[in-house]
Motif scaffolding. Structure first.
Motif, PDB file in Angstrom:
ATOM      1  N   ASP A  77     -13.624  -9.260  17.113  1.00 31.58           N
ATOM      2  CA  ASP A  77     -12.642 -10.094  16.423  1.00 31.58           C
ATOM      3  C   ASP A  77     -11.349 -10.202  17.219  1.00 31.58           C
ATOM      4  OD1 ASP A  77     -14.319 -10.077  13.984  1.00 31.58           O
ATOM      5  OD2 ASP A  77     -13.710  -7.976  13.860  1.00 31.58           O
ATOM      6  N   ILE A  78     -11.092  -9.195  18.073  1.00 33.09           N
ATOM      7  CA  ILE A  78      -9.864  -9.122  18.852  1.00 33.09           C
ATOM      8  C   ILE A  78     -10.223  -9.078  20.335  1.00 33.09           C
ATOM      9  CG2 ILE A  78      -7.820  -7.733  19.382  1.00 33.09           C
ATOM     10  CD1 ILE A  78      -7.883  -6.715  16.530  1.00 33.09           C
ATOM     11  N   ASN A  91      -4.754   5.444  22.724  1.00 33.44           N
ATOM     12  CA  ASN A  91      -4.787   4.886  21.362  1.00 33.44           C
ATOM     13  C   ASN A  91      -4.675   3.361  21.381  1.00 33.44           C
ATOM     14  OD1 ASN A  91      -2.115   4.944  22.225  1.00 33.44           O
ATOM     15  ND2 ASN A  91      -1.285   5.385  20.192  1.00 33.44           N
ATOM     16  N   LEU A  92      -5.168   2.752  22.431  1.00 35.72           N
ATOM     17  CA  LEU A  92      -5.097   1.296  22.581  1.00 35.72           C
ATOM     18  C   LEU A  92      -5.604   0.560  21.352  1.00 35.72           C
ATOM     19  CD1 LEU A  92      -4.862  -1.377  24.222  1.00 35.72           C
ATOM     20  CD2 LEU A  92      -7.180  -0.900  25.059  1.00 35.72           C
ATOM     21  N   VAL A  93      -6.774   0.932  20.882  1.00 34.65           N
ATOM     22  CA  VAL A  93      -7.397   0.212  19.774  1.00 34.65           C
ATOM     23  C   VAL A  93      -6.523   0.269  18.529  1.00 34.65           C
ATOM     24  CG1 VAL A  93      -9.388   0.167  18.222  1.00 34.65           C
ATOM     25  CG2 VAL A  93      -9.725   0.513  20.681  1.00 34.65           C
ATOM     26  N   THR A  94      -5.965   1.426  18.239  1.00 32.27           N
ATOM     27  CA  THR A  94      -5.101   1.577  17.065  1.00 32.27           C
ATOM     28  C   THR A  94      -3.843   0.716  17.205  1.00 32.27           C
ATOM     29  OG1 THR A  94      -5.881   3.823  16.655  1.00 32.27           O
ATOM     30  CG2 THR A  94      -3.764   3.217  15.693  1.00 32.27           C
ATOM     31  N   ILE A  95      -3.240   0.729  18.393  1.00 31.27           N
ATOM     32  CA  ILE A  95      -2.032  -0.072  18.626  1.00 31.27           C
ATOM     33  C   ILE A  95      -2.322  -1.555  18.422  1.00 31.27           C
ATOM     34  CG2 ILE A  95      -0.386  -0.839  20.380  1.00 31.27           C
ATOM     35  CD1 ILE A  95      -0.630   1.974  21.631  1.00 31.27           C
ATOM     36  N   VAL A  96      -3.415  -2.017  18.985  1.00 27.15           N
ATOM     37  CA  VAL A  96      -3.789  -3.429  18.880  1.00 27.15           C
ATOM     38  C   VAL A  96      -4.039  -3.810  17.425  1.00 27.15           C
ATOM     39  CG1 VAL A  96      -5.633  -5.054  19.429  1.00 27.15           C
ATOM     40  CG2 VAL A  96      -4.650  -3.623  21.234  1.00 27.15           C
ATOM     41  N   GLU A  97      -4.799  -2.990  16.725  1.00 29.79           N
ATOM     42  CA  GLU A  97      -5.104  -3.295  15.325  1.00 29.79           C
ATOM     43  C   GLU A  97      -3.846  -3.324  14.475  1.00 29.79           C
ATOM     44  OE1 GLU A  97      -9.661  -1.557  14.903  1.00 29.79           O
ATOM     45  OE2 GLU A  97      -7.965  -0.294  14.320  1.00 29.79           O
ATOM     46  N   ASN A  98      -2.976  -2.342  14.667  1.00 31.11           N
ATOM     47  CA  ASN A  98      -1.745  -2.280  13.866  1.00 31.11           C
ATOM     48  C   ASN A  98      -0.832  -3.463  14.139  1.00 31.11           C
ATOM     49  OD1 ASN A  98      -2.544   0.096  12.640  1.00 31.11           O
ATOM     50  ND2 ASN A  98      -1.354   1.421  14.000  1.00 31.11           N
ATOM     51  N   THR A  99      -0.738  -3.875  15.402  1.00 30.88           N
ATOM     52  CA  THR A  99       0.114  -5.009  15.753  1.00 30.88           C
ATOM     53  C   THR A  99      -0.380  -6.295  15.108  1.00 30.88           C
ATOM     54  OG1 THR A  99       0.673  -4.012  17.898  1.00 30.88           O
ATOM     55  CG2 THR A  99       1.033  -6.384  17.661  1.00 30.88           C
ATOM     56  N   LEU A 100      -1.683  -6.507  15.135  1.00 30.46           N
ATOM     57  CA  LEU A 100      -2.236  -7.760  14.638  1.00 30.46           C
ATOM     58  C   LEU A 100      -2.474  -7.771  13.137  1.00 30.46           C
ATOM     59  CD1 LEU A 100      -4.663  -8.777  17.526  1.00 30.46           C
ATOM     60  CD2 LEU A 100      -2.335  -9.563  17.071  1.00 30.46           C
ATOM     61  N   ARG A 101      -2.079  -6.692  12.452  1.00 28.28           N
ATOM     62  CA  ARG A 101      -2.066  -6.745  10.979  1.00 28.28           C
ATOM     63  C   ARG A 101      -1.003  -7.708  10.479  1.00 28.28           C
ATOM     64  NH1 ARG A 101      -5.701  -3.060   9.457  1.00 28.28           N
ATOM     65  NH2 ARG A 101      -5.911  -1.174  10.730  1.00 28.28           N
ATOM     66  N   ASP A 102      -0.016  -7.976  11.325  1.00 28.80           N
ATOM     67  CA  ASP A 102       0.995  -8.984  11.018  1.00 28.80           C
ATOM     68  C   ASP A 102       0.417 -10.353  11.390  1.00 28.80           C
ATOM     69  OD1 ASP A 102       3.135 -10.747  10.958  1.00 28.80           O
ATOM     70  OD2 ASP A 102       4.562  -9.314  11.801  1.00 28.80           O
ATOM     71  N   ASP A 103       0.085 -11.131  10.388  1.00 29.12           N
ATOM     72  CA  ASP A 103      -0.589 -12.409  10.626  1.00 29.12           C
ATOM     73  C   ASP A 103       0.255 -13.400  11.400  1.00 29.12           C
ATOM     74  OD1 ASP A 103      -2.864 -11.556   9.307  1.00 29.12           O
ATOM     75  OD2 ASP A 103      -2.261 -12.398   7.371  1.00 29.12           O
ATOM     76  N   LEU A 156      -1.338  -6.450  29.670  1.00 24.56           N
ATOM     77  CA  LEU A 156      -2.498  -6.296  28.798  1.00 24.56           C
ATOM     78  C   LEU A 156      -2.337  -7.144  27.530  1.00 24.56           C
ATOM     79  CD1 LEU A 156      -4.299  -2.911  27.929  1.00 24.56           C
ATOM     80  CD2 LEU A 156      -4.650  -5.050  26.723  1.00 24.56           C
ATOM     81  N   LEU A 157      -2.601  -8.417  27.652  1.00 23.58           N
ATOM     82  CA  LEU A 157      -2.471  -9.335  26.526  1.00 23.58           C
ATOM     83  C   LEU A 157      -3.601  -9.129  25.530  1.00 23.58           C
ATOM     84  CD1 LEU A 157      -0.700 -10.609  28.773  1.00 23.58           C
ATOM     85  CD2 LEU A 157      -1.389 -12.853  27.904  1.00 23.58           C
ATOM     86  N   PHE A 158      -3.277  -9.328  24.237  1.00 27.69           N
ATOM     87  CA  PHE A 158      -4.315  -9.245  23.212  1.00 27.69           C
ATOM     88  C   PHE A 158      -4.022 -10.216  22.077  1.00 27.69           C
ATOM     89  CE2 PHE A 158      -1.261  -5.867  22.349  1.00 27.69           C
ATOM     90  CZ  PHE A 158      -1.021  -5.945  20.975  1.00 27.69           C
ATOM     91  N   CYS A 159      -5.110 -10.668  21.429  1.00 27.10           N
ATOM     92  CA  CYS A 159      -4.996 -11.643  20.349  1.00 27.10           C
ATOM     93  C   CYS A 159      -6.287 -11.653  19.537  1.00 27.10           C
ATOM     94  CB  CYS A 159      -4.729 -13.041  20.913  1.00 27.10           C
ATOM     95  SG  CYS A 159      -6.051 -13.671  21.980  1.00 27.10           S
ATOM     96  N   ARG A 160      -6.265 -12.363  18.423  1.00 22.87           N
ATOM     97  CA  ARG A 160      -7.491 -12.573  17.658  1.00 22.87           C
ATOM     98  C   ARG A 160      -8.337 -13.639  18.364  1.00 22.87           C
ATOM     99  NH1 ARG A 160      -3.119 -12.886  14.714  1.00 22.87           N
ATOM    100  NH2 ARG A 160      -2.624 -11.186  13.259  1.00 22.87           N
ATOM    101  N   LYS A 161      -9.637 -13.444  18.344  1.00 24.27           N
ATOM    102  CA  LYS A 161     -10.505 -14.428  18.996  1.00 24.27           C
ATOM    103  C   LYS A 161     -10.368 -15.796  18.338  1.00 24.27           C
ATOM    104  CE  LYS A 161     -15.146 -15.479  20.622  1.00 24.27           C
ATOM    105  NZ  LYS A 161     -16.525 -15.007  20.905  1.00 24.27           N
ATOM    106  N   ALA A 162     -10.228 -15.811  17.024  1.00 24.35           N
ATOM    107  CA  ALA A 162     -10.104 -17.085  16.310  1.00 24.35           C
ATOM    108  C   ALA A 162      -8.881 -17.856  16.779  1.00 24.35           C
ATOM    109  CB  ALA A 162     -10.037 -16.839  14.802  1.00 24.35           C
ATOM    110  N   ASP A 163      -7.762 -17.155  16.998  1.00 26.52           N
ATOM    111  CA  ASP A 163      -6.545 -17.815  17.474  1.00 26.52           C
ATOM    112  C   ASP A 163      -6.711 -18.282  18.917  1.00 26.52           C
ATOM    113  OD1 ASP A 163      -5.182 -17.463  15.067  1.00 26.52           O
ATOM    114  OD2 ASP A 163      -4.431 -15.483  15.653  1.00 26.52           O
ATOM    115  N   TYR A 164      -7.386 -17.462  19.717  1.00 30.67           N
ATOM    116  CA  TYR A 164      -7.642 -17.843  21.109  1.00 30.67           C
ATOM    117  C   TYR A 164      -8.411 -19.166  21.159  1.00 30.67           C
ATOM    118  CZ  TYR A 164      -9.440 -17.727  25.890  1.00 30.67           C
ATOM    119  OH  TYR A 164      -9.760 -18.055  27.180  1.00 30.67           O
ATOM    120  N   LEU A 165      -9.458 -19.260  20.375  1.00 32.30           N
ATOM    121  CA  LEU A 165     -10.272 -20.475  20.374  1.00 32.30           C
ATOM    122  C   LEU A 165      -9.487 -21.663  19.839  1.00 32.30           C
ATOM    123  CD1 LEU A 165     -13.667 -18.981  19.132  1.00 32.30           C
ATOM    124  CD2 LEU A 165     -13.025 -19.590  21.479  1.00 32.30           C
ATOM    125  N   SER A 166      -8.672 -21.434  18.814  1.00 35.39           N
ATOM    126  CA  SER A 166      -7.870 -22.517  18.242  1.00 35.39           C
ATOM    127  C   SER A 166      -6.861 -23.068  19.235  1.00 35.39           C
ATOM    128  CB  SER A 166      -7.133 -22.030  16.981  1.00 35.39           C
ATOM    129  OG  SER A 166      -8.043 -21.700  15.958  1.00 35.39           O
TER     130      SER A 166
END
Length: 242
Positions: A77-78, A91-103, A156-166
């Motif tokens: 999803d990310i 703790n990369l995964v935790t950081i990424v998940e917590n950041t993207l909880r903000d829609d 190290l950029l990160f985003c939701r896949k749905a937003d990337y595709l959009s």
């Protein structure tokens, strides 16, 4: 959330083994690690096979094209876009998940700390502030009123896949500043944020050019891009250090 880490490679035998080994220590583990190779002729593929990530042969050479291929193939999803010479916190995964909880956040990146032959403090500082001054050069209105930020590959950029595709994602034809182009697209969807957590990147380009020259080139490239110099001409000016 399922986190996919996407790593573009091309003759990265000096660092890909160490990077993949470090990713085995991430807690929690990512959903998948994808290596997108652009036709390496050194020992890169042998080192990749040792750690058994998903391996994709790119349709076209170039980080933008390779990262786009990885994004399309990713099952998570990310999406996390990680350069082969950049090391992430455990703790990369935790950081990424917590950041993207903000829609409202559509794209984010880390603070990049330069490491290698010597600690490049000037370049580390420049990497942090160019996120804010580079968009001012490009588009003051969007920077001030729309919150445009420009993030770069060693962050190290990160985003939701749905937003990337959009957004349309990386432009596979670009050979330089593909991350800046992605930021502009993603800013049309929402916020871009540089978070306080750190990643550690090789200073190999800085070590070759020197601190003053390399930072002057970074500034010049940004300014030339902002006034419309073609990506092909910028790529020839910037060169290739791997």
């Amino acid at each position: 959330m399922k986190v996919s880490i996407i790593i573009p490679t091309f003759n990265e035998e000096t660092c890909i083994g160490s990077l993949l080994k470090s990713l085995q220590h991430l807690t929690p583990e990512p959903y998948e690690v994808i290596v997108v190779d652009g036709g390496s002729s050194d020992n890169t593929l042998a080192l990749v096979e040792k750690y058994e990530p998903r391996l994709i042969q790119a349709k076209k050479l170039g980080r933008a094209a390779q990262m786009h291929d990885g994004a399309i193939e990713a099952k998570g999803d990310i999406l996390c876009f990680l350069h082969a010479d950049t090391f992430a916190p455990e703790n990369l995964v935790t950081i990424v998940e917590n950041t993207l909880r903000d829609d409202s956040i559509k794209l984010a990146g880390f603070r990049s700390i330069m490491t290698g032959t010597c600690h490049q403090r000037m370049t580390t500082w420049h990497n942090r502030v160019k996120t804010y001054y580079a968009p001012l050069i490009y588009n003051p209105y969007r920077t001030i009123f729309k919150g445009l930020r420009l993030l770069f590959g060693d962050q190290l950029l990160f985003c939701r896949k749905a937003d990337y595709l959009s957004s349309g994602g990386f432009n596979p034809e670009m050979m330089i500043l593909e991350e800046a182009d992605l930021c502009i697209k993603m800013n049309r969807l929402g916020r871009i944020q540089q978070i306080d957590s750190k990643v550690y990147s090789s200073d190999r380009r800085v070590a070759k050019w020197g601190v003053i020259k390399s930072n002057a080139i970074f500034i010049a490239i940004t300014a030339l891009w902002a006034i419309g110099v073609s990506n092909k001409r910028l790529a020839r000016f910037y060169g290739n250090v791997r």
